[in-house]
Design an enzyme around this catalytic site. Structure first.
Site, PDB file in Angstrom:
ATOM      1  N   GLU A  40      53.613  57.340  -0.051  1.00  0.00           N
ATOM      2  CA  GLU A  40      52.551  57.717  -0.815  1.00  0.00           C
ATOM      3  C   GLU A  40      51.748  56.515  -1.454  1.00  0.00           C
ATOM      4  OE1 GLU A  40      54.063  59.497  -4.301  1.00  0.00           O
ATOM      5  OE2 GLU A  40      52.193  60.972  -4.653  1.00  0.00           O
ATOM      6  N   LYS A 114      47.976  66.593  -2.077  1.00  0.00           N
ATOM      7  CA  LYS A 114      49.120  66.981  -2.592  1.00  0.00           C
ATOM      8  C   LYS A 114      48.837  68.061  -3.404  1.00  0.00           C
ATOM      9  CE  LYS A 114      52.617  64.429  -5.602  1.00  0.00           C
ATOM     10  NZ  LYS A 114      52.878  63.151  -6.227  1.00  0.00           N
ATOM     11  N   CYS A 155      55.766  63.568  -1.736  1.00  0.00           N
ATOM     12  CA  CYS A 155      56.413  63.184  -2.977  1.00  0.00           C
ATOM     13  C   CYS A 155      57.053  64.461  -3.855  1.00  0.00           C
ATOM     14  CB  CYS A 155      55.732  62.268  -3.848  1.00  0.00           C
ATOM     15  SG  CYS A 155      56.477  61.317  -5.126  1.00  0.00           S
TER      16      CYS A 155
HETATM   17  O1  LIG Z   1      50.145  58.083  -9.454  1.00  0.00           O
HETATM   18  C1  LIG Z   1      49.997  57.359  -8.376  1.00  0.00           C
HETATM   19  O2  LIG Z   1      49.609  56.435  -7.939  1.00  0.00           O
HETATM   20  C2  LIG Z   1      50.284  58.441  -7.206  1.00  0.00           C
HETATM   21  N1  LIG Z   1      51.292  59.225  -7.394  1.00  0.00           N
HETATM   22  C3  LIG Z   1      52.557  59.371  -7.725  1.00  0.00           C
HETATM   23  O3  LIG Z   1      53.096  58.202  -7.578  1.00  0.00           O
HETATM   24  C4  LIG Z   1      53.230  60.249  -8.101  1.00  0.00           C
HETATM   25  C5  LIG Z   1      52.787  60.771  -9.321  1.00  0.00           C
HETATM   26  S1  LIG Z   1      52.957  59.553 -10.804  1.00  0.00           S
HETATM   27  N2  LIG Z   1      54.661  60.204  -8.179  1.00  0.00           N
HETATM   28  C6  LIG Z   1      55.695  61.038  -7.784  1.00  0.00           C
HETATM   29  O4  LIG Z   1      55.228  62.446  -7.664  1.00  0.00           O
HETATM   30  C7  LIG Z   1      57.080  60.992  -8.330  1.00  0.00           C
HETATM   31  C8  LIG Z   1      57.699  62.405  -8.479  1.00  0.00           C
HETATM   32  C9  LIG Z   1      59.317  61.984  -8.753  1.00  0.00           C
HETATM   33  O5  LIG Z   1      59.396  61.097  -9.161  1.00  0.00           O
HETATM   34  C10 LIG Z   1      60.118  63.137  -8.955  1.00  0.00           C
HETATM   35  O6  LIG Z   1      59.932  64.339  -8.465  1.00  0.00           O
HETATM   36  O7  LIG Z   1      61.197  63.021  -9.483  1.00  0.00           O
END
Ligand SMILES: O=C(O)CNC(=O)[C@H](CS)NC(=O)CCC(=O)C(=O)O
Length: 278
Positions: A40, A114, A155
């Site tokens: 990602e 997503k 993710c």
């Molecule tokens: O923000 C960005 O740069 C890109 N997006 C992400 O990295 C995303 C949102 S912060 N991360 C996740 O979805 C982690 C999920 C996770 O850790 C869980 O389901 O426990």
């Protein structure tokens, strides 16, 4: 088919990240991979919306997409770019978190935004509000490569079993789960979630991940869990990349999908039932 999971520690400088991914793609192809997968937000890991607004591009101008499409064509490999953070036309200024499947001629075979946003307080000092920066998608995507049908997810989607079941029932044999998982939830939930989705669907689950402390020009201290994994359709962990950046090669035996589903045909045993009284 050999698949290569690239485990990265992407910085918040998209242009600086490109060379690293290209080098790892060439090493993966040298090791016989015909399908390369990146995590990602391959192009930029940042916790500053202002910084993202300054450095991100839209799909037609994004330098990572352009360079990696060319590299895939040069090497003649299938490429899943786990996701790119991209500017959109949206009035509210939110980005897309978009996964791309690139064919060996460099063309875009499919893309997926997503669907589920990570709006979660993972500890007293760590809160994520993905929906503040990203606009969620609203369609599931299945893509055919010729060697396998691929259900594309990203993710946090891993926590929504119904998306994976729908993709498998529509024909997916491989589920891709590029990630930038939080260390706290990763330690508790990452492996069992991946194994559960593989077991429920009889799909290979390929999960390339971001790892470690991400270099930041804005003083951010974002860390991710790593542990890129490949899971067999029977639910076995075929590979766990640990926490260092690097390349993990796995052999995909696509016949194992039908074999797992023949042993436990749960995917065909759905029943309609009434919801509980409330
Ligand atoms: O923000 C960005 O740069 C890109 N997006 C992400 O990295 C995303 C949102 S912060 N991360 C996740 O979805 C982690 C999920 C996770 O850790 C869980 O389901 O426990």
């Amino acid at each position: 088919m050999k698949a290569a999971l690239l485990q990265l520690t992407s910085s918040d400088d998209p242009v600086a990240n490109i060379a690293m991914v290209q080098r790892m793609m060439r090493q993966a192809a040298d090791q016989g991979a015909g399908f390369v997968l990146t995590p990602e937000v391959t192009n930029c890991v940042s916790s500053s919306r202002a910084h993202q607004a300054a450095v991100l591009m839209d799909q037609d101008h994004d330098p990572t997409l352009k360079a990696l499409r060319a590299e895939a064509a040069e090497l003649g490999v299938w490429l899943l770019i786990g996701s790119l953070a991209l500017k959109t036309q949206d009035q509210d200024g939110r980005f897309a978190n978009r996964s791309f499947l690139i064919a060996p001629d460099g063309s875009i075979r499919a893309w997926y935004d997503k669907i589920h946003m990570f709006d979660v307080q993972v500890s007293e000092v760590e809160t994520y509000r993905e929906s503040a920066g990203f606009r969620p998608g609203d369609r599931a995507v299945l893509a055919d490569t010729g060697f396998a049908k691929i259900g594309m997810t990203i993710c946090y989607d891993i926590r929504f079993a119904q998306l994976h079941r729908m993709l498998a029932q529509a024909g997916a044999q491989i589920l891709t789960v590029p990630a930038a998982f939080s260390p706290v939830t990763g330690a508790a939930h990452w492996e069992p979630l991946l194994r559960a989705r593989a077991i429920e669907t009889g799909c290979y689950v390929l999960a390339p991940a971001q790892t470690g402390l991400h270099p930041s020009s804005t003083g951010g201290t974002r860390r991710t869990y790593g542990h890129s994994m490949a899971i067999s359709p029977w639910g076995e962990v075929l590979a766990d990349a640990g926490t260092d950046p690097g390349i993990t090669i796995v052999d995909l035996a696509m016949g194992d999908v039908a074999q797992a589903r023949a042993r436990v045909p749960a995917l065909t045993h759905d029943r309609k039932f009434a919801p509980p009284d409330v």
